[in-house]
Structures are given as C-alpha cells and as structure tokens.
Motif scaffolding. Structure first.
Motif, PDB file in Angstrom:
ATOM      1  N   VAL A  61       0.994  -1.523   0.026  1.00 40.86           N
ATOM      2  CA  VAL A  61       0.090   0.055  -0.316  1.00 40.86           C
ATOM      3  C   VAL A  61       0.678   1.405   0.192  1.00 40.86           C
ATOM      4  CG1 VAL A  61      -2.012   1.325   1.052  1.00 40.86           C
ATOM      5  CG2 VAL A  61      -1.717  -1.255   1.377  1.00 40.86           C
ATOM      6  N   ASP A  62       0.151   2.276  -0.610  1.00 40.79           N
ATOM      7  CA  ASP A  62       1.363   3.543  -0.947  1.00 40.79           C
ATOM      8  C   ASP A  62       0.118   4.667  -1.755  1.00 40.79           C
ATOM      9  OD1 ASP A  62       3.298   5.152  -0.727  1.00 40.79           O
ATOM     10  OD2 ASP A  62       4.649   4.550  -2.030  1.00 40.79           O
ATOM     11  N   GLU A  63       0.583   5.158  -0.833  1.00 49.70           N
ATOM     12  CA  GLU A  63      -0.073   7.210  -1.525  1.00 49.70           C
ATOM     13  C   GLU A  63       0.643   7.940  -2.570  1.00 49.70           C
ATOM     14  OE1 GLU A  63       1.060  10.435  -0.453  1.00 49.70           O
ATOM     15  OE2 GLU A  63       2.411   8.901   0.880  1.00 49.70           O
ATOM     16  N   ALA A  64       0.066   8.787  -3.367  1.00 53.85           N
ATOM     17  CA  ALA A  64       0.601   9.617  -3.376  1.00 53.85           C
ATOM     18  C   ALA A  64      -0.093  11.203  -3.702  1.00 53.85           C
ATOM     19  CB  ALA A  64       0.609   9.617  -5.310  1.00 53.85           C
ATOM     20  N   GLY A  65       0.205  12.605  -3.389  1.00 53.18           N
ATOM     21  CA  GLY A  65      -0.232  13.375  -3.482  1.00 53.18           C
ATOM     22  C   GLY A  65      -0.473  14.452  -1.761  1.00 53.18           C
ATOM     23  N   ARG A  66       0.702  13.781  -0.882  1.00 52.18           N
ATOM     24  CA  ARG A  66      -0.044  14.420   0.789  1.00 52.18           C
ATOM     25  C   ARG A  66       0.575  16.167   0.681  1.00 52.18           C
ATOM     26  NH1 ARG A  66       2.089  10.173   5.268  1.00 52.18           N
ATOM     27  NH2 ARG A  66       2.225  12.197   6.345  1.00 52.18           N
ATOM     28  N   GLY A  67       1.642  16.116  -0.813  1.00 51.49           N
ATOM     29  CA  GLY A  67       2.248  17.452  -0.009  1.00 51.49           C
ATOM     30  C   GLY A  67       1.710  18.740  -1.126  1.00 51.49           C
ATOM     31  N   PRO A  68       0.980  17.812  -1.688  1.00 55.43           N
ATOM     32  CA  PRO A  68       0.366  19.425  -2.771  1.00 55.43           C
ATOM     33  C   PRO A  68      -0.719  19.978  -2.107  1.00 55.43           C
ATOM     34  CG  PRO A  68       0.243  17.503  -3.933  1.00 55.43           C
ATOM     35  CD  PRO A  68       0.476  17.438  -2.321  1.00 55.43           C
ATOM     36  N   LEU A  69      -1.042  20.932  -2.901  1.00 57.73           N
ATOM     37  CA  LEU A  69      -2.324  22.249  -2.211  1.00 57.73           C
ATOM     38  C   LEU A  69      -3.295  21.959  -2.546  1.00 57.73           C
ATOM     39  CD1 LEU A  69      -0.258  25.040  -2.980  1.00 57.73           C
ATOM     40  CD2 LEU A  69      -0.062  24.192  -0.834  1.00 57.73           C
TER      41      LEU A  69
ATOM     42  N   SER B  72      -7.123  15.798  -4.301  1.00 58.78           N
ATOM     43  CA  SER B  72      -7.279  14.747  -3.431  1.00 58.78           C
ATOM     44  C   SER B  72      -5.800  14.248  -3.158  1.00 58.78           C
ATOM     45  CB  SER B  72      -8.522  13.758  -3.856  1.00 58.78           C
ATOM     46  OG  SER B  72      -8.164  12.851  -4.859  1.00 58.78           O
ATOM     47  N   VAL B  73      -6.279  13.183  -1.911  1.00 60.85           N
ATOM     48  CA  VAL B  73      -4.400  12.022  -1.919  1.00 60.85           C
ATOM     49  C   VAL B  73      -5.117  11.222  -2.155  1.00 60.85           C
ATOM     50  CG1 VAL B  73      -5.520  11.895   0.568  1.00 60.85           C
ATOM     51  CG2 VAL B  73      -3.448  11.179  -0.404  1.00 60.85           C
ATOM     52  N   VAL B  74      -4.386  10.247  -3.291  1.00 63.31           N
ATOM     53  CA  VAL B  74      -4.479   9.303  -3.787  1.00 63.31           C
ATOM     54  C   VAL B  74      -3.941   8.072  -3.249  1.00 63.31           C
ATOM     55  CG1 VAL B  74      -4.324   7.923  -5.744  1.00 63.31           C
ATOM     56  CG2 VAL B  74      -5.141  10.244  -5.742  1.00 63.31           C
ATOM     57  N   ALA B  75      -4.293   6.418  -3.157  1.00 60.27           N
ATOM     58  CA  ALA B  75      -3.518   5.428  -2.282  1.00 60.27           C
ATOM     59  C   ALA B  75      -4.026   4.385  -3.758  1.00 60.27           C
ATOM     60  CB  ALA B  75      -3.947   4.971  -1.515  1.00 60.27           C
ATOM     61  N   ALA B  76      -3.117   3.249  -3.393  1.00 61.01           N
ATOM     62  CA  ALA B  76      -2.896   1.881  -4.347  1.00 61.01           C
ATOM     63  C   ALA B  76      -3.123   1.071  -3.495  1.00 61.01           C
ATOM     64  CB  ALA B  76      -2.650   2.271  -5.165  1.00 61.01           C
ATOM     65  N   ALA B  77      -3.122  -0.217  -3.417  1.00 61.08           N
ATOM     66  CA  ALA B  77      -3.343  -1.597  -3.070  1.00 61.08           C
ATOM     67  C   ALA B  77      -2.869  -2.499  -3.846  1.00 61.08           C
ATOM     68  CB  ALA B  77      -4.543  -2.080  -1.771  1.00 61.08           C
ATOM     69  N   VAL B  78      -2.035  -3.128  -3.185  1.00 60.93           N
ATOM     70  CA  VAL B  78      -1.622  -4.279  -4.988  1.00 60.93           C
ATOM     71  C   VAL B  78      -1.283  -5.190  -4.390  1.00 60.93           C
ATOM     72  CG1 VAL B  78      -0.003  -4.395  -7.034  1.00 60.93           C
ATOM     73  CG2 VAL B  78      -0.854  -2.312  -6.077  1.00 60.93           C
ATOM     74  N   ILE B  79      -1.839  -6.659  -5.237  1.00 57.83           N
ATOM     75  CA  ILE B  79      -1.674  -8.028  -4.308  1.00 57.83           C
ATOM     76  C   ILE B  79      -0.914  -8.573  -5.602  1.00 57.83           C
ATOM     77  CG2 ILE B  79      -2.490 -10.559  -3.775  1.00 57.83           C
ATOM     78  CD1 ILE B  79      -4.559  -9.119  -2.258  1.00 57.83           C
ATOM     79  N   LEU B  80       0.074  -9.130  -5.480  1.00 60.77           N
ATOM     80  CA  LEU B  80       1.304  -9.027  -6.980  1.00 60.77           C
ATOM     81  C   LEU B  80       1.037 -11.106  -7.227  1.00 60.77           C
ATOM     82  CD1 LEU B  80       4.767  -7.641  -6.896  1.00 60.77           C
ATOM     83  CD2 LEU B  80       2.796  -6.821  -7.618  1.00 60.77           C
ATOM     84  N   ASN B  81       1.637 -11.040  -7.704  1.00 61.22           N
ATOM     85  CA  ASN B  81       1.017 -12.591  -8.534  1.00 61.22           C
ATOM     86  C   ASN B  81       2.648 -13.273  -8.695  1.00 61.22           C
ATOM     87  OD1 ASN B  81       0.518 -15.038  -9.646  1.00 61.22           O
ATOM     88  ND2 ASN B  81      -1.089 -14.640 -11.054  1.00 61.22           N
ATOM     89  N   PRO B  82       2.574 -14.107  -7.832  1.00 60.03           N
ATOM     90  CA  PRO B  82       4.170 -14.688  -7.965  1.00 60.03           C
ATOM     91  C   PRO B  82       4.557 -15.283  -9.420  1.00 60.03           C
ATOM     92  CG  PRO B  82       2.699 -15.946  -6.382  1.00 60.03           C
ATOM     93  CD  PRO B  82       2.462 -14.847  -6.835  1.00 60.03           C
TER      94      PRO B  82
ATOM     95  N   ASP C  28       8.481   1.404   0.089  1.00 65.64           N
ATOM     96  CA  ASP C  28       8.346   1.484  -1.861  1.00 65.64           C
ATOM     97  C   ASP C  28       9.696   1.213  -2.636  1.00 65.64           C
ATOM     98  OD1 ASP C  28       9.763   4.007  -1.383  1.00 65.64           O
ATOM     99  OD2 ASP C  28       8.621   5.638  -1.381  1.00 65.64           O
ATOM    100  N   ASP C  29      10.613   1.264  -1.993  1.00 65.78           N
ATOM    101  CA  ASP C  29      11.672   0.750  -2.896  1.00 65.78           C
ATOM    102  C   ASP C  29      12.559  -0.639  -2.287  1.00 65.78           C
ATOM    103  OD1 ASP C  29      13.524   1.870  -5.096  1.00 65.78           O
ATOM    104  OD2 ASP C  29      14.890   3.068  -4.071  1.00 65.78           O
ATOM    105  N   LYS C  30      12.273  -0.609  -1.398  1.00 62.62           N
ATOM    106  CA  LYS C  30      12.096  -1.813  -0.639  1.00 62.62           C
ATOM    107  C   LYS C  30      11.916  -3.146  -0.616  1.00 62.62           C
ATOM    108  CE  LYS C  30      14.284   0.355   3.271  1.00 62.62           C
ATOM    109  NZ  LYS C  30      14.304   0.097   4.384  1.00 62.62           N
ATOM    110  N   VAL C  31      10.297  -2.938  -0.980  1.00 58.73           N
ATOM    111  CA  VAL C  31       9.284  -4.105  -1.259  1.00 58.73           C
ATOM    112  C   VAL C  31       8.382  -4.098  -2.378  1.00 58.73           C
ATOM    113  CG1 VAL C  31       7.297  -5.003   0.505  1.00 58.73           C
ATOM    114  CG2 VAL C  31       8.533  -4.195   1.201  1.00 58.73           C
ATOM    115  N   ALA C  32       8.375  -5.161  -2.906  1.00 57.30           N
ATOM    116  CA  ALA C  32       7.976  -4.762  -5.052  1.00 57.30           C
ATOM    117  C   ALA C  32       6.375  -4.869  -4.496  1.00 57.30           C
ATOM    118  CB  ALA C  32       8.367  -6.034  -4.984  1.00 57.30           C
ATOM    119  N   GLU C  33       5.989  -5.021  -3.823  1.00 59.00           N
ATOM    120  CA  GLU C  33       4.197  -4.712  -3.883  1.00 59.00           C
ATOM    121  C   GLU C  33       4.018  -3.459  -3.585  1.00 59.00           C
ATOM    122  OE1 GLU C  33       4.337  -9.315  -2.482  1.00 59.00           O
ATOM    123  OE2 GLU C  33       5.848  -7.215  -2.592  1.00 59.00           O
ATOM    124  N   ILE C  34       5.050  -2.415  -2.513  1.00 57.27           N
ATOM    125  CA  ILE C  34       4.870  -1.144  -2.132  1.00 57.27           C
ATOM    126  C   ILE C  34       5.074  -0.135  -3.933  1.00 57.27           C
ATOM    127  CG2 ILE C  34       5.519   0.787  -0.433  1.00 57.27           C
ATOM    128  CD1 ILE C  34       5.704  -1.599   1.703  1.00 57.27           C
TER     129      ILE C  34
END
Length: 199
Positions: free
Chosen positions: A19-27, A30-40, A130-136
């Motif tokens: 799970v990660d988000e985008a858009g916390r800092g802008p003026l 909306s703030v957007v978040a995504a969740a992903v379950i990868l397929n091994p 976001d740089d350590k875990v593929a799902e994030i």
C-alpha cells in the motif's frame, strides 16, 4: 527496521498486499492510495519507488501491474476530507479504502511509511518500503499515475493554474498562479499558502 524485514522473510508465503499513497504534499486535488497483491507466477521487472522512474516507465508499469496482479485497487480521500480530517488522517483513510476495495482479502498489508491505517487486515509499516518491497513499489506506481491523471483533468478544468506542470505541488509557478487567479474549489483550504490567501 531489521525486525520488520525479518518478519517478511518469515512470512513470504502469506497473501500480502503493498500500500502506498501519492499527493500528500500538494496544495490541490485529492490524496490517492493504491493497494496491490502481486501474482508470484507473473513477475514484473523494473518495480521500484515511482519517484525514481520516468513518467513513461511509470505509465508502462502501471498497465503491466493492472494486467498481471492478482488484485489491485485505487482509492482516494477528497479535498473536503483532507480539510476536515487533516492530511495525515485523510491519507490513512485513502489507504484503508484501497485495501478494503481489493477483490481478494490479503492476510497482511505492507504500508509504506512509519504508520498504518486502522483496519481489519493486519498491517506492517515499512519506512521507504516503496524501494524495498515489490508490492509497495507497485502500489506507489499505481497511486502516482492515478493522481497525475487526476491533475491532468484538473488542468482541463482550470487551465490558468498549470496543474499539468506542477501537479498541485507548491512550486513558484503554482504559488504565482494562485496569487494571480485566486483559490479554486479543488485547493486544500487547510494548507498554509491557500489559507493565507483566503485571509
């Protein structure tokens, strides 16, 4: 931090989402978040923090993630929710909505950052995940591309503000346009530079 990383190694075989988000800092927007379950069984190469990828790389990877992931969901918290709750709580709300919107219920949610939203699914916060875990990384890419697309729509609605260039962030260009043209309904009224203009 080490304990957390060890924890994933032990829990490699459980169904987990990133799970990660985008858009916390802008003026604005909306703030957007995504969740992903990868397929091994369908690996995706090149996943990393969306900020370290070019726009073309992000767009291509976003399509591949949507095609190959077991499940993915993009959610948001509105400008009104940001102003009412504050940006941190609104971000947590968007993240929770992203996880709850998945077609498959994960056993563990790996959240980028140092805190987790309150939700039914067990969660683990991973700093710089976001740089350590593929799902994030995958969630980071979906959140960023979805928010950028949203800002292109806002640019069509409010062409005087150059949302296509600064994506809502408080750049010199954005602040100049804001001072020149005033506050729009898509600006976050609880954020300093906007609040100041409103007096």
């Amino acid at each position: 931090m080490t304990e957390t990383m060890d924890l994933f190694t032990i829990e490699e075989n459980i169904l987990r989402c990133g799970v990660d988000e985008a858009g916390r800092g802008p003026l604005a927007g909306s703030v957007v978040a995504a969740a992903v379950i990868l397929n091994p069984d369908k690996p995706i190469t090149g996943l990393r923090d969306s900020k370290k990828l070019s726009e073309a790389q992000r767009d291509a990877l976003a399509e591949e993630i949507k095609e190959k992931a077991l499940a993915w969901h993009i959610a948001e918290a509105s400008v009104e929710e940001i102003d009412e709750l504050n940006i941190l709580q609104a971000t947590m709300l968007a993240m929770r909505r992203a996880v709850e919107g998945l077609a498959i219920v994960p056993e563990l949610a790996l959240i980028d950052g140092n805190r987790c939203p309150v939700m039914k699914v067990r969660s683990e916060a991973i700093v710089k995940g976001d740089d350590k875990v593929a799902e994030i990384s995958a969630a980071s890419i979906l959140a960023k591309t979805a928010r950028d697309a949203q800002l292109m729509v806002l640019h069509q609605q409010y062409p005087d503000y150059a949302f296509d260039q600064h994506k809502g962030y408080p750049t010199a260009l954005h602040l100049a346009r804001l001072a020149q043209h005033g506050v729009t309904p898509v600006h976050r009224k609880s954020f300093g530079p906007v609040k100041k203009l409103l007096g």
